[in-house]
Design a protein around this motif. Structure first.
Motif, PDB file in Angstrom:
ATOM      1  N   SER A  93       0.830  -1.205   0.000  1.00 18.57           N
ATOM      2  CA  SER A  93       0.000   0.000   0.000  1.00 18.57           C
ATOM      3  C   SER A  93       0.863   1.253   0.000  1.00 18.57           C
ATOM      4  N   ASP A  94       0.219   2.341  -0.419  1.00 14.73           N
ATOM      5  CA  ASP A  94       0.879   3.654  -0.483  1.00 14.73           C
ATOM      6  C   ASP A  94       2.239   3.546  -1.166  1.00 14.73           C
ATOM      7  N   VAL A  95       2.193   2.991  -2.351  1.00 12.77           N
ATOM      8  CA  VAL A  95       3.427   2.774  -3.111  1.00 12.77           C
ATOM      9  C   VAL A  95       3.793   4.057  -3.860  1.00 12.77           C
ATOM     10  N   SER A  96       5.015   4.503  -3.660  1.00 10.70           N
ATOM     11  CA  SER A  96       5.466   5.681  -4.410  1.00 10.70           C
ATOM     12  C   SER A  96       6.859   5.424  -4.976  1.00 10.70           C
ATOM     13  N   TYR A  97       7.158   6.149  -6.039  1.00  8.32           N
ATOM     14  CA  TYR A  97       8.483   6.015  -6.656  1.00  8.32           C
ATOM     15  C   TYR A  97       9.088   7.415  -6.781  1.00  8.32           C
ATOM     16  N   ASN A  98      10.217   7.587  -6.195  1.00  9.34           N
ATOM     17  CA  ASN A  98      10.858   8.901  -6.150  1.00  9.34           C
ATOM     18  C   ASN A  98       9.890   9.975  -5.666  1.00  9.34           C
ATOM     19  N   PRO A 117       3.319   9.332  -5.903  1.00  9.15           N
ATOM     20  CA  PRO A 117       2.418   8.213  -5.589  1.00  9.15           C
ATOM     21  C   PRO A 117       2.086   7.390  -6.828  1.00  9.15           C
ATOM     22  N   VAL A 118       2.138   6.077  -6.693  1.00  8.58           N
ATOM     23  CA  VAL A 118       1.882   5.177  -7.820  1.00  8.58           C
ATOM     24  C   VAL A 118       0.631   4.349  -7.556  1.00  8.58           C
ATOM     25  N   LEU A 119       0.626   3.637  -6.446  1.00  8.00           N
ATOM     26  CA  LEU A 119      -0.513   2.770  -6.129  1.00  8.00           C
ATOM     27  C   LEU A 119      -1.065   3.129  -4.756  1.00  8.00           C
ATOM     28  N   SER A 120      -2.362   3.045  -4.658  1.00  9.53           N
ATOM     29  CA  SER A 120      -2.978   3.126  -3.330  1.00  9.53           C
ATOM     30  C   SER A 120      -2.780   1.787  -2.622  1.00  9.53           C
ATOM     31  N   SER A 121      -3.065   0.704  -3.349  1.00 12.47           N
ATOM     32  CA  SER A 121      -2.813  -0.634  -2.793  1.00 12.47           C
ATOM     33  C   SER A 121      -2.882  -1.671  -3.898  1.00 12.47           C
ATOM     34  N   ALA A 122      -2.342  -2.847  -3.607  1.00 15.06           N
ATOM     35  CA  ALA A 122      -2.460  -3.988  -4.528  1.00 15.06           C
ATOM     36  C   ALA A 122      -2.473  -5.249  -3.687  1.00 15.06           C
ATOM     37  N   LYS A 123      -3.363  -6.170  -4.048  1.00 17.62           N
ATOM     38  CA  LYS A 123      -3.490  -7.409  -3.266  1.00 17.62           C
ATOM     39  C   LYS A 123      -4.148  -8.482  -4.119  1.00 17.62           C
ATOM     40  N   ALA A 161      -5.254  -0.874  -7.012  1.00 19.65           N
ATOM     41  CA  ALA A 161      -5.863   0.459  -6.892  1.00 19.65           C
ATOM     42  C   ALA A 161      -4.794   1.519  -7.107  1.00 19.65           C
ATOM     43  N   PHE A 162      -5.033   2.372  -8.085  1.00 19.00           N
ATOM     44  CA  PHE A 162      -4.033   3.389  -8.414  1.00 19.00           C
ATOM     45  C   PHE A 162      -4.121   4.576  -7.474  1.00 19.00           C
ATOM     46  N   ALA A 164     -14.399   8.879 -16.122  1.00 11.05           N
ATOM     47  CA  ALA A 164     -13.552  10.061 -16.282  1.00 11.05           C
ATOM     48  C   ALA A 164     -13.235  10.740 -14.950  1.00 11.05           C
ATOM     49  N   ASN A 165     -11.945  10.978 -14.763  1.00 15.01           N
ATOM     50  CA  ASN A 165     -11.470  11.739 -13.603  1.00 15.01           C
ATOM     51  C   ASN A 165     -11.918  11.155 -12.268  1.00 15.01           C
ATOM     52  N   GLU A 166     -11.743   9.890 -12.134  1.00 11.95           N
ATOM     53  CA  GLU A 166     -12.071   9.216 -10.880  1.00 11.95           C
ATOM     54  C   GLU A 166     -10.848   8.429 -10.405  1.00 11.95           C
ATOM     55  N   ALA A 167     -10.872   8.072  -9.118  1.00 19.31           N
ATOM     56  CA  ALA A 167      -9.877   7.116  -8.624  1.00 19.31           C
ATOM     57  C   ALA A 167     -10.262   5.745  -9.178  1.00 19.31           C
ATOM     58  N   LEU A 168      -9.299   5.038  -9.745  1.00 21.51           N
ATOM     59  CA  LEU A 168      -9.645   3.801 -10.451  1.00 21.51           C
ATOM     60  C   LEU A 168      -8.980   2.569  -9.835  1.00 21.51           C
ATOM     61  N   VAL A 169      -9.685   1.471 -10.015  1.00 18.78           N
ATOM     62  CA  VAL A 169      -9.163   0.174  -9.603  1.00 18.78           C
ATOM     63  C   VAL A 169      -9.126  -0.740 -10.825  1.00 18.78           C
TER      64      VAL A 169
END
Lengths: 593, 313
Positions: free
Chosen positions: A309-314, A317-323, A428-429, A541-546
């Motif tokens: 969760s809360d994956v970021s690169y440099n 933010p990249v991912l909210s979570s993945a499972k 989840a992005f 459009a313009n939503e948080a997506l999974v």
């Protein structure tokens, strides 16, 4: 392309990986603690990576084992202070076919590791109505043979006067009292172990394992999951006792745990140790990992496997979570037969297949160079690789260039060779305003509403192999490259269903732990995520997506072509496992701005 | 080999009483006569009551089933399921009463797809005449169920003398908090909870006279311990639970929990031991072991008759 640079297959099976266990709560305990027994659960340590010991006594013992394995009768005989009568009793049994019944594999005829543990004069309590008369002359002895591979004890009742084998019993899942030389070896294995020495703060001697407080140097223990022969030398320091589970089948330390001296309680065993360690360190708390420009949290869930969760690169933010929400397994030869398995924590969870080892973190090696890192977690049925037992793996790859892959594998063995595995990945992005598009052969065509897609033979990809694109509000875009056999991990393609849904705040569609999302045996798109789309798909459009990604892997037991499969074989007298994982999962590649 | 949905499946529950003796002099244990009666609907669906039993362990049919064992070798058993018997998903413990009523409770197997976690604390009753299954009573949880724990009711026992039903439930329990309850429930007239033992996670349960006091025995689920508590005539509990013995270190696994407890005609306690860690693992082989414990009146302790599993011929 990423895969053109990699030799991923070798990553999985070669020794290039410098694997290290992650100990999120790496507290090996302190003898000065005044904690309650419950608090000491956090001192549990499991060692799945420790090599077999190599000191003199162990090497000598191994030589004897090897000699026995190549002998016509593959049994290591008892020689500790045996009398002539005991030797005779042993020889009589070793000449009896029934006594030798389980000493070799019935098909391959490979020798199992067998050892006579005890030979003693039969006591009255050892006899029954059936055997009383045959032993009336007082010439009866009992011979106890232990089979390390099958965890079977064979007991022979023999009369050395009549030179007759009176009775032979084979007792599965039973272990006899271990002989003195193995007790001594167990103590030495424990005393020589670096983890034990570190926990105690000194190198213990044999006498340290002998203390009045616990009455015996060698507490009884069990290795319930590995079905190995285990004992627990225990060392006392101040008011605490350090239990050391020694696996005498593999000749290694399996784990340690502190307990309070003098407190009557359950013994420390492999299963309890594993459950405690996993629960305390990975199920209750999230661990934050910073590495190679990446930052993320990871933990084990009750039913959705390992979650990052809360994956970021440099810093981006990249991912909210993945499972991984579910494993759907269907068998084509039996209509409607299969399982919908959740994976997760071993204690208090809705998981059918559970974690018994800590997560592993390791370097990703490409062309001999470090290209990133990987986090892996396996989930086991206790009887794996026996039929109808399962071993699933999650694998998160994070590359130094900002790419990442969310992969998973089944390592068999399941209930038949007609099985299809459909893991349900939930990705989840990050960000609240994303858009999603698909390559139509010419252009990137936006998905305007929640929908699904099946990766098929006629699916169009970019020349790089990309199928989808996610655009984030900050201007960062990610290409999605499904597996089509190009990742050199043995995978034969994802054939995946992809679903995109909105991740609306206040509407939990899988953000928290999801109970079983779908049935075992649907072969179409109805794998569970469609519940969040139908009957009225919402605009994207313009939503948080999974992104829900459901690959399909068909197993195979054809010799030389095995896939999603595992099989047992005998190696050095012990049961070993050949693994044929079927990896699946997409790669995410950052688009250059 | 198929993965067996064994765990909580109450093995076949015969419809007829065995007319066991009620008292074993000198053992300290007096069993309560079995009162199970044939449900009239069993014959109405054409099943032979002598060979029929209720089951919740059919691998392919979820819920409650009625099985008629075949009288002929090689001929498959007949199975009947009333349409209402699958409404609760997978089911576990079953008890049958003197009028042929059947009480059963849901227990998830492998997954919770058909076992709503919020509906695992409901006891269902099968009407002895119509065969229809309906919710009988929903037991109150001390805490709201969470994703950590998919279980609710785990054990049932019926006191044929008083008509009181006993149920163990772990609903609402979490890793950190033991919130399970043991209930005594009135079955005559309107269903009603009579009394509750709080903060107790338990599974197998049964009742007998122990040292002339009606006593409920139950197996804990966080440890391998067997406890007992005295029961009053009105079904309320008396005093505090007492630890009697443990399955710790006994049997092939060494950490068994008592899935089911029953007293046989000699006054022995038969304990069905299984692995239980509040998850949904479903091993291939039936990992259940029977243990026989006998009460030593002189020394006031329960002894494992076989020093391990009960050896069955």
């Amino acid at each position: 392309m990423r895969h053109s640079l990699t030799s991923l297959f070798s990553r999985f099976f070669a020794t290039l990986i410098l694997s290290a266990l992650l100990f999120a709560c790496n507290n090996s305990g302190s003898s000065n603690q005044s904690s309650g027994e419950k608090d000491l659960a956090g001192t549990s340590e499991i060692y799945d990576d420790t090599a077999s010991v190599s000191f003199k006594e162990a090497l000598e013992y191994r030589e004897k084992i090897q000699a026995a394995l190549t002998a016509p009768v593959p049994i290591l005989k008892l020689t500790d202070s045996c009398t002539a009568d005991q030797i005779l009793a042993q020889e009589l049994c070793l000449a009896d076919n029934n006594f030798l019944k389980y000493t070799r594999d019935s098909v391959s005829k490979s020798a199992y590791r067998n050892e006579v543990f005890n030979v003693y004069k039969a006591r009255e309590s050892d006899l029954s109505k059936q055997t009383n008369s045959a032993c009336a002359d007082g010439g009866c002895y009992k011979v106890e043979l232990y089979n390390f591979a099958l965890n079977i004890t064979t007991i022979g009742l023999v009369n050395i006067k009549s030179k007759q084998v009176i009775q032979v019993l084979h007792l599965p899942q039973t272990q006899p009292e271990i002989p003195s030389h193995l007790k001594q070896l167990a103590i030495t294995i424990a005393a020589e172990n670096e983890h034990v020495q570190k926990a105690l703060g000194f190198k213990p001697g044999e006498k340290d394992a002998v203390m009045s407080a616990t009455k015996t140097a060698l507490n009884k223990s069990r290795c319930e999951r590995s079905m190995h022969l285990c004992v627990a030398p225990t060392f006392v320091k101040n008011n605490k006792a350090l239990w050391t589970i020694v696996d005498l089948t593999d000749l290694r330390v399996a784990g340690i745990r502190w307990t309070n001296v003098g407190v009557g309680g359950p013994s420390v065993t492999e299963r309890k140790l594993q459950n405690e360690k996993i629960t305390e360190c990975f199920c209750k708390t999230e661990t934050v990992l910073k590495r190679n420009g990446w930052k993320l949290g990871y933990m084990l869930t009750s039913s959705d496997g390992m979650r990052v969760s809360d994956v970021s690169y440099n810093g981006v933010p990249v991912l909210s979570s993945a499972k991984l929400v579910d494993w759907h397994v269907s068998y084509s030869n039996s209509d409607g037969f299969g399982y919908s398995d959740a994976i997760g924590c071993p204690y208090f969870s809705t998981a059918a297949v559970v974690a018994i080892e800590s997560p592993r973190i390791s370097d990703l090696i490409e062309d001999g160079k470090k290209a990133g890192f990987v986090i892996e977690q396996n989930f086991y049925s206790e009887g794996w690789p026996n039929a109808c037992n399962y071993n699933y793996q999650q694998r998160f790859e994070f590359y130094n260039d900002g790419s990442f892959r969310i992969a998973c594998a089944s390592i068999g063995r399941g209930c038949g060779n007609d099985g299809t595995y459909r893991p349900v990945l939930r990705i989840a992005f990050a960000g609240q305003s994303n858009s999603f598009s698909q390559w139509d052969g010419t252009n990137w065509k936006p998905w305007n509403q929640e929908q699904w897609h099946l990766q098929q033979a006629n699916t169009a990809y970019t020349k790089e192999g990309y199928l989808f694109k996610i655009d984030q509000a900050g201007g960062q875009s990610w290409f999605v490259e499904p597996a089509r056999g190009q990742f050199k991990d043995g995978g034969r393609g994802d054939h995946a269903f992809s679903f995109v849904t909105i991740n609306k705040p206040g509407r939990d569609e899988g953000e928290s732990d999801l109970v079983t999302i779908g049935p075992c045996c649907n072969t179409d798109y109805k794998q569970g995520p469609e519940k969040f789309i139908e009957p009225n798909p919402e605009p994207l459009a313009n939503e948080a997506l999974v992104l829900w990604y459901v690959p399909q892997m068909k197993n195979d037991d054809t010799k030389g072509y095995e896939y999603c499969w595992a099989e047992s074989y005998v190696k050095d007298g012990i049961i070993s496992t050949r693994k044929f994982p079927c990896f699946a999962g997409p790669m995410f590649i950052p688009a250059k701005k | 080999m198929k993965r067996i949905h064994f765990f909580f499946a109450a093995s076949l529950m015969s419809l007829l009483s065995c007319n066991e003796p009620t008292e074993e002099s000198g053992t300290g244990v007096q069993i309560i006569p079995d009162c199970r009666r044939l449900s009239p609907f069993v014959t109405s669906v054409g099943f032979n009551a002598q060979r029929s039993a209720f089951s919740t362990s059919d691998r392919k049919i979820k819920g409650l089933t009625l099985v008629e064992l075949s009288a002929t070798a090689g001929v498959e058993n007949r199975v009947y399921q009333h349409p209402s018997w699958k409404q609760a998903g997978s089911m576990g413990p079953i008890v049958i009463t003197e009028d042929g009523s059947v009480y059963a409770a849901p227990i998830p197997v492998v997954n919770v797809l058909e076992n709503d976690p919020l509906k695992q604390n409901i006891i269902y009753k099968v009407d002895p005449t119509s065969g229809e299954m309906k919710p009988f009573i929903e037991l109150p949880s001390a805490e709201k169920p969470t994703a950590e724990n998919p279980f609710g009711i785990l054990g049932l026992a019926y006191d044929c003398e008083s008509g009181i039903l006993y149920a163990t439930s772990v609903s609402g329990s979490t890793r950190n908090k033991e919130a399970g309850r043991i209930f005594s429930i009135q079955t005559k007239n309107e269903p009603k909870v009579i009394d509750i033992i709080e903060h107790t996670d338990a599974m197998g349960v049964d009742i007998c006279y122990f040292n002339e006091q009606k006593t409920l025995f139950f197996g804990k689920t966080r440890t391998s311990d067997i406890f007992s508590i005295a029961v009053k005539d009105d079904g309320s509990f008396k005093g505090k639970p007492v630890s009697r013995f443990s399955l710790e270190g006994v049997g092939p696994r060494g950490d068994d929990k008592a899935r089911k407890i029953r007293f046989d005609k000699t006054g022995s306690m038969i304990v069905h031991g299984v692995e239980f860690y509040y998850n949904l693992i479903a091993p291939t082989e039936k990992q259940e072991t029977l243990y026989q414990f006998i009460y030593n009146l002189t020394e006031d302790k329960w002894e494992n008759k076989n020093k391990g599993p009960l050896l069955q011929n």
